[in-house]
Design an enzyme around this catalytic site. Structure first.
Site, PDB file in Angstrom:
ATOM      1  N   VAL A 108      -1.713  10.803   3.099  1.00 31.56           N
ATOM      2  CA  VAL A 108      -2.452  10.541   4.336  1.00 31.56           C
ATOM      3  C   VAL A 108      -2.459   9.043   4.616  1.00 31.56           C
ATOM      4  CG1 VAL A 108      -4.643  10.828   5.559  1.00 31.56           C
ATOM      5  CG2 VAL A 108      -3.921  12.538   3.859  1.00 31.56           C
ATOM      6  N   ASP A 109      -1.854   8.663   5.732  1.00 35.56           N
ATOM      7  CA  ASP A 109      -1.814   7.257   6.154  1.00 35.56           C
ATOM      8  C   ASP A 109      -1.979   7.228   7.665  1.00 35.56           C
ATOM      9  OD1 ASP A 109      -1.482   4.521   6.272  1.00 35.56           O
ATOM     10  OD2 ASP A 109       0.710   4.637   6.247  1.00 35.56           O
ATOM     11  N   ALA A 110      -3.197   7.408   8.111  1.00 37.14           N
ATOM     12  CA  ALA A 110      -3.485   7.534   9.535  1.00 37.14           C
ATOM     13  C   ALA A 110      -4.371   6.380   9.979  1.00 37.14           C
ATOM     14  CB  ALA A 110      -4.153   8.878   9.826  1.00 37.14           C
ATOM     15  N   VAL A 128       0.478  13.021   6.683  1.00 37.22           N
ATOM     16  CA  VAL A 128      -0.446  12.949   7.807  1.00 37.22           C
ATOM     17  C   VAL A 128      -0.420  11.504   8.289  1.00 37.22           C
ATOM     18  CG1 VAL A 128      -2.813  13.244   8.596  1.00 37.22           C
ATOM     19  CG2 VAL A 128      -1.861  14.820   6.897  1.00 37.22           C
ATOM     20  N   TYR A 172       0.825  -1.208   0.000  1.00 32.53           N
ATOM     21  CA  TYR A 172       0.000   0.000   0.000  1.00 32.53           C
ATOM     22  C   TYR A 172       0.862   1.262   0.000  1.00 32.53           C
ATOM     23  CZ  TYR A 172       0.529   1.506   4.889  1.00 32.53           C
ATOM     24  OH  TYR A 172       1.026   1.990   6.060  1.00 32.53           O
TER      25      TYR A 172
END
Length: 260
Positions: free
Chosen positions: A145-147, A73, A53
């Protein structure tokens, strides 16, 4: 002690839950109390991206191939930061991370540099940063963004107001990439609708093969209708430059978005 098919080399807990680091002969991985890997490091190639991913998130480079300013993020173990610092030495990175302990472990276990002037780590929650940060934290070429936490995607980065705030922080030719989870389907649809609304429909989906992840891409500029033709040369050039399978990303994008 064995854990998640590897040797447990660190275990701790903060106010958000457990944090574990597991290692085998090749890879060191970060876990938040479940088998899902939040970040990973090749011990002999720290700049490389281990997880599918994270590789797919770099498909954002098809929308902006030479980023000079990037916002992350969610830092995790710092995989995206290490990759960008290696391949784009002139790039300036701001990284927002909610959990101070995770930042400490990224430095201590995942070879994230502590004294690199190109990397600015900002403690806090991503939506609050996008909404309230100073004007200098704008005009990003890429926002990635990977939160996630141990049970799924963080709620605060899956809402329409978050995407609208991100759109406002991008440069005129900027792009956003978001790591999403495909279940539950109703929540995914709501998230994608919010993203479409914020970016006036200039969005693409890239399913991650054999995984439950879906990478959503959004651009401040119109997306070409024939992706395979428009971005073919760029994809091959990026593949030679980074070693990632950009022609494969492009094929996946063309297939997944053929009806849009």
């Amino acid at each position: 002690m064995r854990r998640y098919n590897g040797e447990l080399i660190h275990a701790s807990r903060d106010e958000h839950g457990p944090i574990e680091i597991v290692e085998d002969s090749r890879v060191r991985s970060l876990h938040f109390g479940s088998r899902s890997r939040q970040s990973a490091l090749f011990l002999d190639r720290p700049e490389a991206l281990v997880l599918a991913y994270t590789q797919s998130m770099m498909a954002a480079l098809l929308l902006h191939a030479a980023p000079r300013r990037v916002l992350l993020v969610g830092l995790g173990g710092g995989s995206l930061a290490r990759f960008l610092l290696h391949h784009y030495p002139d790039c300036q990175i701001d990284a927002v991370e909610l959990r101070p302990r995770v930042v400490e472990l990224a430095h201590g276990y995942f070879r994230l540099p502590e004294d690199d002037a190109r990397l600015n780590i900002i403690p806090g929650e991503g939506r609050h940063f996008l909404t309230h940060a100073a004007l200098r934290h704008s005009d990003y070429d890429l926002i990635l963004v990977d939160a996630f936490h141990g049970t799924g995607m963080a709620e605060e980065v899956a809402e329409a107001d978050f995407f609208a705030a991100a759109r406002g922080r991008l440069a005129d030719e900027g792009a956003l990439a978001v790591n999403l989870w495909q279940q539950p389907a109703q929540r995914l649809r709501r998230t994608l609708t919010g993203l479409q609304d914020a970016f006036a429909g200039r969005c693409l989906q890239l399913p991650v093969p054999t995984r439950g992840n879906l990478v959503a891409l959004a651009s401040t500029r119109p997306v070409p209708p024939d992706l395979a033709t428009a971005w073919d040369l760029r994809a091959h050039a990026l593949s030679r430059f980074t070693g990632l399978d950009f022609p494969g990303f492009l094929e996946g994008l063309a297939e997944a978005n053929s009806a849009s």
